[in-house]
Design an enzyme around this catalytic site. Structure first.
Site, PDB file in Angstrom:
ATOM      1  N   CYS A   1       0.822  -1.218   0.000  1.00 39.83           N
ATOM      2  CA  CYS A   1       0.000   0.000   0.000  1.00 39.83           C
ATOM      3  C   CYS A   1       0.852   1.262   0.000  1.00 39.83           C
ATOM      4  CB  CYS A   1      -0.932  -0.011   1.197  1.00 39.83           C
ATOM      5  SG  CYS A   1      -0.118  -0.253   2.793  1.00 39.83           S
ATOM      6  N   TYR A   2       1.768   1.393   0.949  1.00 36.30           N
ATOM      7  CA  TYR A   2       2.588   2.598   1.000  1.00 36.30           C
ATOM      8  C   TYR A   2       3.486   2.725  -0.236  1.00 36.30           C
ATOM      9  CZ  TYR A   2       1.095   3.118   5.851  1.00 36.30           C
ATOM     10  OH  TYR A   2       0.347   3.279   6.991  1.00 36.30           O
TER      11      TYR A   2
END
Length: 325
Positions: free
Chosen positions: A241-242
């Site tokens: 995600c990041y």
């Protein structure tokens, strides 16, 4: 790390929906009035549904469309037959929902170790009304999918599967994928095949990589960067995600040398569902609601994946190493 230049600053924080936040002790306005004005009948928080991605897993439909297009051709049919491993987790359930509504896919198998033998609608009953109201063909397929029985991975009939989405926790995925028939197209949503350096994987994830020979065959599935490679791939490692939120804006800028790498601040926030479905004290509603907290600063497991992606963008002219610290 601070002695190495250039330095990329990283802050990883958690967040809650805007409707649950309070600023300076005053609840935000909502609907016809604020929470204070409707104290006896507080409005329900509104959650924005994100169709473009799956929670914190960074899944993008481009990866699926390109993988499944070739899977459909190989199966000789109009739709690809898909198995979702780990369908009882948050990521797996969202994958199942999106696949069920995709015209080119047919979910033929769903697995879960803890919920094996149960029907999907008993594990996620809210999906029956929330996501499957359509009377279209896709809606009909989805309704039948709700009655599909979860099974163990070893019980899947691989002859009836063209492609696999692996939504299992990191550390458990490597041996399972290594044992799959090599003719199957695989998208792995764990972190197990994102890092090219298996030694770095062992350093950050605390155990040796169990399938190092398979690692080199995986394509990093950031479609905005590796579109053509993903289209040709049999094995795709879905980005975290990041790293997804950081690479999409920065990679084009770094490739064109439009920004300096001396002091980039990456301020990323994630919803608490990214911690998974298992109960943990620090992710209980009463612990996390109406607040925000930093975690994993400089030690988050996505750090090497971010560094890998940003360095790839700078690799053509031998630029200095980028370190997240």
């Amino acid at each position: 790390d601070s002695a190495m230049a250039p330095v990329t600053m990283l802050r990883l924080e958690g967040c809650v929906p805007l409707s649950q936040r309070r600023c300076n002790g005053v609840a935000p306005a909502h609907g016809r009035g604020s929470f204070a004005q409707n104290a006896q009948h507080p409005p329900r928080p509104r959650y924005r549904h994100r169709r473009a991605g799956i929670g914190t897993q960074g899944w993008r439909r481009g990866t699926v469309d390109r993988m499944i297009a070739s899977a459909s051709v190989s199966s000789g049919g109009d739709s690809a037959r898909v198995a979702v491993l780990g369908a009882s987790g948050y990521t797996g359930a969202e994958i199942v929902r999106l696949l069920a509504l995709h015209p080119g896919m047919q979910v033929s198998a769903i697995t879960s170790e803890r919920s094996a033998g149960k029907h999907f609608d008993t594990v996620f009953p809210h999906l029956r009304e929330s996501f499957f109201r359509s009377s279209s063909t896709a809606g009909s397929r989805s309704q039948s999918l709700m009655n599909l029985e979860l099974q163990r991975v070893e019980d899947v009939s691989w002859d009836s599967v063209d492609a696999v989405f692996c939504c299992l926790p990191h550390g458990t995925t490597q041996e399972i994928i290594a044992a799959l028939p090599r003719s199957k197209k695989v998208v792995d949503l764990s972190a197990d095949f994102r890092l090219r350096d298996v030694g770095e994987y062992a350093q950050w994830y605390g155990k040796p990589h169990a399938a190092p020979d398979l690692q080199k065959d995986f394509v990093y599935g950031l479609t905005e960067v590796n579109r053509e490679a993903v289209a040709r791939a049999t094995l795709v490692a879905n980005p975290g995600c990041y790293p997804t939120s950081i690479q999409i804006p920065l990679v084009p800028l770094l490739r064109e040398r439009l920004i300096s790498t001396d002091d980039i601040i990456l301020d990323a926030k994630s919803g608490v569902s990214g911690a998974g479905r298992a109960a943990k004290q620090n992710t209980l509603y009463t612990e996390i609601a109406e607040g925000i907290n930093a975690y994993g600063v400089t030690s988050h497991r996505h750090v090497p994946e971010i560094e890998q992606g940003l360095m790839d963008a700078m690799a053509e002219d031998g630029s200095p190493e980028i370190k997240v610290s």
